[in-house]
Design a protein around this motif. Structure first.
Motif, PDB file in Angstrom:
ATOM      1  N   ASN A 112       3.545  -3.356   8.914  1.00 37.50           N
ATOM      2  CA  ASN A 112       2.278  -2.787   7.768  1.00 37.50           C
ATOM      3  C   ASN A 112       3.034  -3.016   6.632  1.00 37.50           C
ATOM      4  OD1 ASN A 112       0.996  -1.760   9.409  1.00 37.50           O
ATOM      5  ND2 ASN A 112       2.356   0.060  10.691  1.00 37.50           N
ATOM      6  N   ILE A 113       2.464  -3.009   5.414  1.00 43.69           N
ATOM      7  CA  ILE A 113       2.904  -3.683   4.143  1.00 43.69           C
ATOM      8  C   ILE A 113       3.232  -1.818   4.235  1.00 43.69           C
ATOM      9  CG2 ILE A 113       2.535  -3.952   1.656  1.00 43.69           C
ATOM     10  CD1 ILE A 113       0.152  -6.079   2.476  1.00 43.69           C
ATOM     11  N   ARG A 114       4.938  -2.364   3.683  1.00 45.90           N
ATOM     12  CA  ARG A 114       5.578  -0.430   2.769  1.00 45.90           C
ATOM     13  C   ARG A 114       5.882  -0.955   1.472  1.00 45.90           C
ATOM     14  NH1 ARG A 114       7.533   3.548   5.587  1.00 45.90           N
ATOM     15  NH2 ARG A 114       6.432   3.220   8.618  1.00 45.90           N
ATOM     16  N   ALA A 115       5.781  -1.913   1.133  1.00 47.53           N
ATOM     17  CA  ALA A 115       5.624  -1.936  -0.687  1.00 47.53           C
ATOM     18  C   ALA A 115       6.199  -3.280  -0.673  1.00 47.53           C
ATOM     19  CB  ALA A 115       6.922  -1.899  -0.448  1.00 47.53           C
ATOM     20  N   ALA A 116       5.460  -3.708  -1.793  1.00 44.67           N
ATOM     21  CA  ALA A 116       4.532  -5.394  -2.477  1.00 44.67           C
ATOM     22  C   ALA A 116       5.404  -5.039  -4.025  1.00 44.67           C
ATOM     23  CB  ALA A 116       2.972  -5.140  -2.360  1.00 44.67           C
ATOM     24  N   ILE A 117       5.421  -6.165  -4.517  1.00 47.20           N
ATOM     25  CA  ILE A 117       4.837  -6.708  -6.039  1.00 47.20           C
ATOM     26  C   ILE A 117       4.164  -8.203  -6.172  1.00 47.20           C
ATOM     27  CG2 ILE A 117       6.376  -7.083  -8.008  1.00 47.20           C
ATOM     28  CD1 ILE A 117       8.644  -5.041  -7.234  1.00 47.20           C
ATOM     29  N   PRO A 118       2.960  -7.795  -7.126  1.00 48.49           N
ATOM     30  CA  PRO A 118       2.320  -6.403  -7.331  1.00 48.49           C
ATOM     31  C   PRO A 118       1.610  -5.857  -6.334  1.00 48.49           C
ATOM     32  CG  PRO A 118       0.988  -8.418  -8.137  1.00 48.49           C
ATOM     33  CD  PRO A 118       2.816  -9.452  -6.904  1.00 48.49           C
ATOM     34  N   SER A 119       1.825  -4.284  -6.800  1.00 49.35           N
ATOM     35  CA  SER A 119       1.459  -3.966  -5.708  1.00 49.35           C
ATOM     36  C   SER A 119      -0.063  -4.523  -4.711  1.00 49.35           C
ATOM     37  CB  SER A 119       1.029  -2.869  -6.633  1.00 49.35           C
ATOM     38  OG  SER A 119      -0.083  -2.504  -7.231  1.00 49.35           O
ATOM     39  N   ASP A 120      -1.049  -4.866  -5.542  1.00 49.51           N
ATOM     40  CA  ASP A 120      -2.127  -5.719  -4.568  1.00 49.51           C
ATOM     41  C   ASP A 120      -1.858  -6.533  -3.716  1.00 49.51           C
ATOM     42  OD1 ASP A 120      -1.744  -7.316  -7.105  1.00 49.51           O
ATOM     43  OD2 ASP A 120      -3.848  -7.537  -7.580  1.00 49.51           O
ATOM     44  N   ALA A 121      -0.484  -7.623  -3.804  1.00 47.60           N
ATOM     45  CA  ALA A 121      -0.248  -8.475  -3.529  1.00 47.60           C
ATOM     46  C   ALA A 121      -0.403  -9.005  -1.636  1.00 47.60           C
ATOM     47  CB  ALA A 121       1.219  -9.097  -3.777  1.00 47.60           C
ATOM     48  N   THR A 122      -1.000  -9.731  -0.751  1.00 47.32           N
ATOM     49  CA  THR A 122      -1.740  -9.704  -0.029  1.00 47.32           C
ATOM     50  C   THR A 122      -0.805 -10.637   0.735  1.00 47.32           C
ATOM     51  OG1 THR A 122      -3.257 -10.946  -0.822  1.00 47.32           O
ATOM     52  CG2 THR A 122      -3.876  -8.869  -0.487  1.00 47.32           C
ATOM     53  N   LEU A 123      -1.259 -10.473   2.074  1.00 45.57           N
ATOM     54  CA  LEU A 123      -0.496 -11.298   2.968  1.00 45.57           C
ATOM     55  C   LEU A 123      -1.762 -12.137   4.195  1.00 45.57           C
ATOM     56  CD1 LEU A 123       2.750 -12.133   3.125  1.00 45.57           C
ATOM     57  CD2 LEU A 123       2.957 -10.645   5.474  1.00 45.57           C
ATOM     58  N   SER A 124      -0.992 -13.315   4.016  1.00 48.96           N
ATOM     59  CA  SER A 124      -2.079 -14.193   5.167  1.00 48.96           C
ATOM     60  C   SER A 124      -1.212 -14.991   6.273  1.00 48.96           C
ATOM     61  CB  SER A 124      -2.589 -15.224   4.374  1.00 48.96           C
ATOM     62  OG  SER A 124      -2.272 -16.058   3.483  1.00 48.96           O
ATOM     63  N   LEU A 125       0.307 -14.453   6.276  1.00 54.08           N
ATOM     64  CA  LEU A 125       0.681 -15.268   7.502  1.00 54.08           C
ATOM     65  C   LEU A 125      -0.232 -14.586   8.898  1.00 54.08           C
ATOM     66  CD1 LEU A 125       4.292 -15.220   5.718  1.00 54.08           C
ATOM     67  CD2 LEU A 125       1.968 -17.201   5.639  1.00 54.08           C
ATOM     68  N   SER A 126      -0.152 -15.559   9.819  1.00 49.74           N
ATOM     69  CA  SER A 126      -0.144 -15.349  11.123  1.00 49.74           C
ATOM     70  C   SER A 126       0.722 -13.955  12.028  1.00 49.74           C
ATOM     71  CB  SER A 126      -0.470 -16.287  12.461  1.00 49.74           C
ATOM     72  OG  SER A 126       1.221 -16.957  12.124  1.00 49.74           O
ATOM     73  N   PRO A 127       0.194 -13.145  12.508  1.00 50.72           N
ATOM     74  CA  PRO A 127       1.060 -12.050  12.598  1.00 50.72           C
ATOM     75  C   PRO A 127       1.988 -12.271  13.817  1.00 50.72           C
ATOM     76  CG  PRO A 127      -1.243 -11.468  13.816  1.00 50.72           C
ATOM     77  CD  PRO A 127      -1.174 -12.289  12.208  1.00 50.72           C
ATOM     78  N   GLU A 128       2.095 -13.305  14.451  1.00 49.07           N
ATOM     79  CA  GLU A 128       2.650 -14.419  15.391  1.00 49.07           C
ATOM     80  C   GLU A 128       3.884 -15.497  14.950  1.00 49.07           C
ATOM     81  OE1 GLU A 128      -1.366 -14.507  17.276  1.00 49.07           O
ATOM     82  OE2 GLU A 128      -0.465 -14.822  15.601  1.00 49.07           O
ATOM     83  N   LEU A 129       2.825 -15.836  13.624  1.00 48.59           N
ATOM     84  CA  LEU A 129       4.287 -16.214  12.926  1.00 48.59           C
ATOM     85  C   LEU A 129       6.098 -15.430  12.211  1.00 48.59           C
ATOM     86  CD1 LEU A 129       6.078 -18.233  11.418  1.00 48.59           C
ATOM     87  CD2 LEU A 129       4.514 -18.115   9.581  1.00 48.59           C
ATOM     88  N   LEU A 130       4.831 -13.989  11.977  1.00 46.50           N
ATOM     89  CA  LEU A 130       5.968 -13.093  11.551  1.00 46.50           C
ATOM     90  C   LEU A 130       6.729 -12.694  12.549  1.00 46.50           C
ATOM     91  CD1 LEU A 130       3.121 -11.158   8.990  1.00 46.50           C
ATOM     92  CD2 LEU A 130       5.183 -13.027   8.927  1.00 46.50           C
TER      93      LEU A 130
END
Length: 265
Positions: A112-130
């Motif tokens: 889960n995203i707990r913090a991000a800069i900028p605040s609207d930053a999104t992530l498209s990486l696969s859960p498998e890779l993470l």
């Protein structure tokens, strides 16, 4: 010239003769140096470009190590704080300023995203890779993803506590800080290739994403035919010639230390 010598004493004649011979020798030396310089000017230019390419490749490598170091320092600091506290945002902001990144995302152990800069930053990486980074506990850089003439590379650094990953620090696009060209050299193209011969960065952005495996290449000086995969398989600085957009080009290709990339000049 010889009339001058006849009007002087033997000592002066000898002295003047030595001076004249020395001047003639110097003039001949200048002549041969100039002639040699004209004959090998192309070689001198290639040597200069080779050294410049190696220096730039080392600079890119240093930039990547510097970025990884900054993110590892941040990850080391985050392991001592609760990931839900407001100070986390300040820590990420400090890393952004010091590393020239544009985006930074903090994930917890549930991804889960707990913090991000900028605040609207999104992530498209696969859960498998993470999840793989969670298991290995080692920093990881993704393959290059091309979109809108931009090569995007993500860097993932685990946050470790007592030997286990408790979160991930993700820079979704490190290209802005390590693949941008700070200066332009007139009539000279600079570019980066990945290990699949894709152009991941170029001083002319429209070439980003082009694959070079189909280009006919020869080794400069010997005209030995090469493929780009031959060059990548031999990690050493090489000077090659090829046709690009109807023009004959000579390019220095050199590996970027610590990566699978190649720099071209």
């Amino acid at each position: 010239m010889f009339a001058i010598l006849r009007h002087h004493s033997l000592f002066h004649q000898l002295f003047l003769s030595i001076i004249i011979v020395a001047l003639l020798g110097l003039a001949l030396n200048w002549f041969f140096m100039f002639r040699h310089g004209v004959m090998t000017s192309s070689e001198y230019l290639t040597q200069g470009n080779t050294q410049l390419a190696v220096n730039i490749a080392e600079s890119i490598s240093h930039g990547i190590r510097h970025l990884v170091h900054h993110m590892e320092q941040t990850a080391a600091l985050l392991r001592y704080v609760e990931l839900s506290t407001p100070i986390v945002h300040e820590i990420l902001q400090s890393t952004i300023h010091s590393s020239l990144l544009e985006e930074l995302i903090l994930l917890d152990d549930k991804l889960n995203i707990r913090a991000a800069i900028p605040s609207d930053a999104t992530l498209s990486l696969s859960p498998e890779l993470l999840g793989e980074v969670f298991i290995t506990g080692q920093p990881h850089s993704t393959e290059v993803i091309f979109k809108d003439d931009i090569g995007s590379i993500s860097l993932i650094v685990p946050i470790m506590r007592n030997g286990q990953a408790i979160g991930l620090l993700v820079a979704p696009n490190i290209c802005c800080s390590v693949l941008a060209w700070p200066v332009a050299i007139k009539d000279t193209h600079m570019f980066l290739l990945d290990d699949r011969a894709n152009v991941i960065s170029h001083s002319e952005p429209e070439h980003v994403g082009v694959n070079l495996t189909g280009i006919d290449i020869v080794r400069a000086g010997s005209n030995t035919p090469l493929s780009i995969t031959d060059i990548i398989a031999q990690p050493e600085t090489q000077v090659v010639r090829y046709q690009w957009q109807g023009r004959a080009r000579e390019t220095v290709l050199t590996p970027v230390p610590g990566t699978t990339w190649w720099f071209g000049l």
